[in-house]
Design a protein around this motif. Structure first.
Motif, PDB file in Angstrom:
ATOM      1  N   CYS A  86       0.829  -1.217   0.000  1.00 17.25           N
ATOM      2  CA  CYS A  86       0.000   0.000   0.000  1.00 17.25           C
ATOM      3  C   CYS A  86       0.861   1.264   0.000  1.00 17.25           C
ATOM      4  CB  CYS A  86      -0.934   0.003   1.202  1.00 17.25           C
ATOM      5  SG  CYS A  86      -2.228  -1.255   1.142  1.00 17.25           S
ATOM      6  N   LEU A  87       1.898   1.294   0.822  1.00 16.25           N
ATOM      7  CA  LEU A  87       2.757   2.472   0.864  1.00 16.25           C
ATOM      8  C   LEU A  87       3.558   2.629  -0.429  1.00 16.25           C
ATOM      9  CD1 LEU A  87       4.103   2.414   4.539  1.00 16.25           C
ATOM     10  CD2 LEU A  87       2.341   3.889   3.551  1.00 16.25           C
ATOM     11  N   THR A  88       3.995   1.519  -1.007  1.00 14.51           N
ATOM     12  CA  THR A  88       4.724   1.589  -2.270  1.00 14.51           C
ATOM     13  C   THR A  88       3.837   2.136  -3.381  1.00 14.51           C
ATOM     14  OG1 THR A  88       6.118  -0.292  -1.634  1.00 14.51           O
ATOM     15  CG2 THR A  88       6.037   0.275  -3.970  1.00 14.51           C
ATOM     16  N   VAL A  89       2.606   1.648  -3.467  1.00 13.64           N
ATOM     17  CA  VAL A  89       1.668   2.144  -4.486  1.00 13.64           C
ATOM     18  C   VAL A  89       1.391   3.628  -4.274  1.00 13.64           C
ATOM     19  CG1 VAL A  89      -0.702   1.972  -5.322  1.00 13.64           C
ATOM     20  CG2 VAL A  89       0.608  -0.099  -4.874  1.00 13.64           C
TER      21      VAL A  89
ATOM     22  N   PHE B  98       0.304  -2.381 -11.728  1.00 12.32           N
ATOM     23  CA  PHE B  98       1.675  -2.823 -11.974  1.00 12.32           C
ATOM     24  C   PHE B  98       2.488  -2.829 -10.676  1.00 12.32           C
ATOM     25  CE2 PHE B  98       1.605  -1.933 -16.711  1.00 12.32           C
ATOM     26  CZ  PHE B  98       1.917  -3.233 -17.053  1.00 12.32           C
ATOM     27  N   THR B  99       2.370  -1.748  -9.919  1.00 16.48           N
ATOM     28  CA  THR B  99       3.145  -1.622  -8.680  1.00 16.48           C
ATOM     29  C   THR B  99       2.709  -2.645  -7.645  1.00 16.48           C
ATOM     30  OG1 THR B  99       3.336   0.755  -9.126  1.00 16.48           O
ATOM     31  CG2 THR B  99       3.905  -0.004  -6.926  1.00 16.48           C
ATOM     32  N   THR B 100       1.415  -2.884  -7.552  1.00 20.16           N
ATOM     33  CA  THR B 100       0.909  -3.870  -6.601  1.00 20.16           C
ATOM     34  C   THR B 100       1.435  -5.262  -6.915  1.00 20.16           C
ATOM     35  OG1 THR B 100      -1.115  -2.581  -6.255  1.00 20.16           O
ATOM     36  CG2 THR B 100      -1.170  -4.907  -5.630  1.00 20.16           C
ATOM     37  N   LEU B 101       1.380  -5.637  -8.182  1.00 23.61           N
ATOM     38  CA  LEU B 101       1.886  -6.958  -8.575  1.00 23.61           C
ATOM     39  C   LEU B 101       3.375  -7.089  -8.278  1.00 23.61           C
ATOM     40  CD1 LEU B 101       0.034  -7.420 -11.992  1.00 23.61           C
ATOM     41  CD2 LEU B 101      -0.462  -8.577  -9.842  1.00 23.61           C
TER      42      LEU B 101
ATOM     43  N   VAL C 213      -7.238 -12.564  -7.571  1.00 25.59           N
ATOM     44  CA  VAL C 213      -8.485 -11.808  -7.383  1.00 25.59           C
ATOM     45  C   VAL C 213      -8.331 -10.391  -7.931  1.00 25.59           C
ATOM     46  CG1 VAL C 213     -10.080 -10.882  -5.659  1.00 25.59           C
ATOM     47  CG2 VAL C 213      -9.158 -13.191  -5.393  1.00 25.59           C
ATOM     48  N   LEU C 214      -7.193  -9.767  -7.679  1.00 23.63           N
ATOM     49  CA  LEU C 214      -6.947  -8.423  -8.204  1.00 23.63           C
ATOM     50  C   LEU C 214      -6.978  -8.412  -9.723  1.00 23.63           C
ATOM     51  CD1 LEU C 214      -6.043  -5.451  -7.716  1.00 23.63           C
ATOM     52  CD2 LEU C 214      -3.688  -6.272  -7.877  1.00 23.63           C
ATOM     53  N   PHE C 215      -6.353  -9.391 -10.330  1.00 26.42           N
ATOM     54  CA  PHE C 215      -6.330  -9.452 -11.792  1.00 26.42           C
ATOM     55  C   PHE C 215      -7.730  -9.646 -12.366  1.00 26.42           C
ATOM     56  CE2 PHE C 215      -6.154 -12.068 -15.644  1.00 26.42           C
ATOM     57  CZ  PHE C 215      -5.412 -11.248 -16.469  1.00 26.42           C
TER      58      PHE C 215
END
Length: 268
Positions: A72-75, A193-196, A248-250
């Motif tokens: 979450c912080l990275t995104v 992209f960042t989450t993956l 699930v996200l995809f």
């Protein structure tokens, strides 16, 4: 529905890509003895014991929490930093922006040096901290995401910004009120992209997050396989718990992801 011969290669690739996931899912519900006898088939007796044991032995409650915090912080940081950088290089006439754009283009083809990052993390006391993984992840994704966001922002009419400037809107307020809503599809693509990448990151996390209380799901699964490598049922259950959030996200964000790529792929 008419048959199309062009669907055959896509079907073959899909089967080739999904078959390992099928085996992982099926073996997660089998007992150890059944996996050795029937590794490729459906379970004769469906059991959820592997999941409870894998969750406890792999310490997945702590791993999930650490991964959610880092992801979450990275995104958030990637969207803020890359969004402002793309906004500045697209609409603000800053000296040297062309050279900086060329530098970013070259940097995308350069490998990220792990050894300097590791020693810098030691110097800055970032070992066993979330920021020790977040900062390199944001930096490593900077160039690509700036290009992606800039490609989308090039399609936004500059007249909107001129009108906002006439109304007395500041540069940052214009970004929040005009650019951010219009560039929402591109930011969704960047976030996905960042989450993956952040969720699946294992090499840096394994080196920086050395304490058991700081492990992410990928590192927890890596250590889990080394500790309990003989029990394939536990390994499969741990693998399912590791990858299921991204599946699930995809599935839920596919349409928005494709739409964002189509909208932002017109110009570069």
């Amino acid at each position: 529905m008419k048959f199309n011969w062009r669907h055959i290669p896509l079907a073959v690739i899909s089967v080739f890509a999904l078959f390992p996931m099928f085996l992982l899912f099926m073996n997660a519900f089998k007992k150890k003895s059944e996996i050795s006898k029937n590794p490729l088939g459906l379970p004769k007796h469906w059991s959820f014991d592997n999941f409870s044991k894998a969750w406890e032995q792999g310490n997945y409650d702590v791993a999930y929490l650490n991964t959610l915090i880092i992801t979450c912080l990275t995104v958030l940081f990637v969207c803020i930093v890359c969004g402002l950088a793309a906004y500045g290089m697209t609409f603000l006439k800053t000296p040297g922006s062309g050279w900086f754009l060329g530098y970013l283009f070259v940097s995308m083809s350069m490998p990220l040096g792990f050894i300097p990052i590791f020693f810098m993390s030691i110097k800055l006391n970032l070992i066993n901290t979330h920021m020790g993984v977040i900062i390199p992840s944001v930096g490593g994704a900077f160039a690509f995401n700036v290009f992606l966001l800039r490609a989308f922002m090039l399609g936004i009419p500059k007249d909107l910004l001129e009108a906002a400037k006439v109304d007395g809107s500041s540069t940052f307020k214009t970004f929040l009120a005009i650019i951010l809503p219009l560039a929402k599809p591109a930011f969704i693509v960047v976030a996905i992209f960042t989450t993956l990448g952040s969720w699946n990151e294992i090499f840096l996390s394994n080196a920086i997050l050395q304490a058991d209380t700081m492990k992410t799901v990928s590192v927890a699964y890596l250590n889990f396989t080394s500790k309990y490598g003989t029990n394939w049922g536990l390994m499969a259950a741990g693998g399912v718990m590791t990858v299921i959030p991204m599946v699930v996200l995809f599935l839920t964000m596919t349409k928005k992801f494709v739409h964002g790529l189509q909208e932002g792929g017109v110009k570069f």
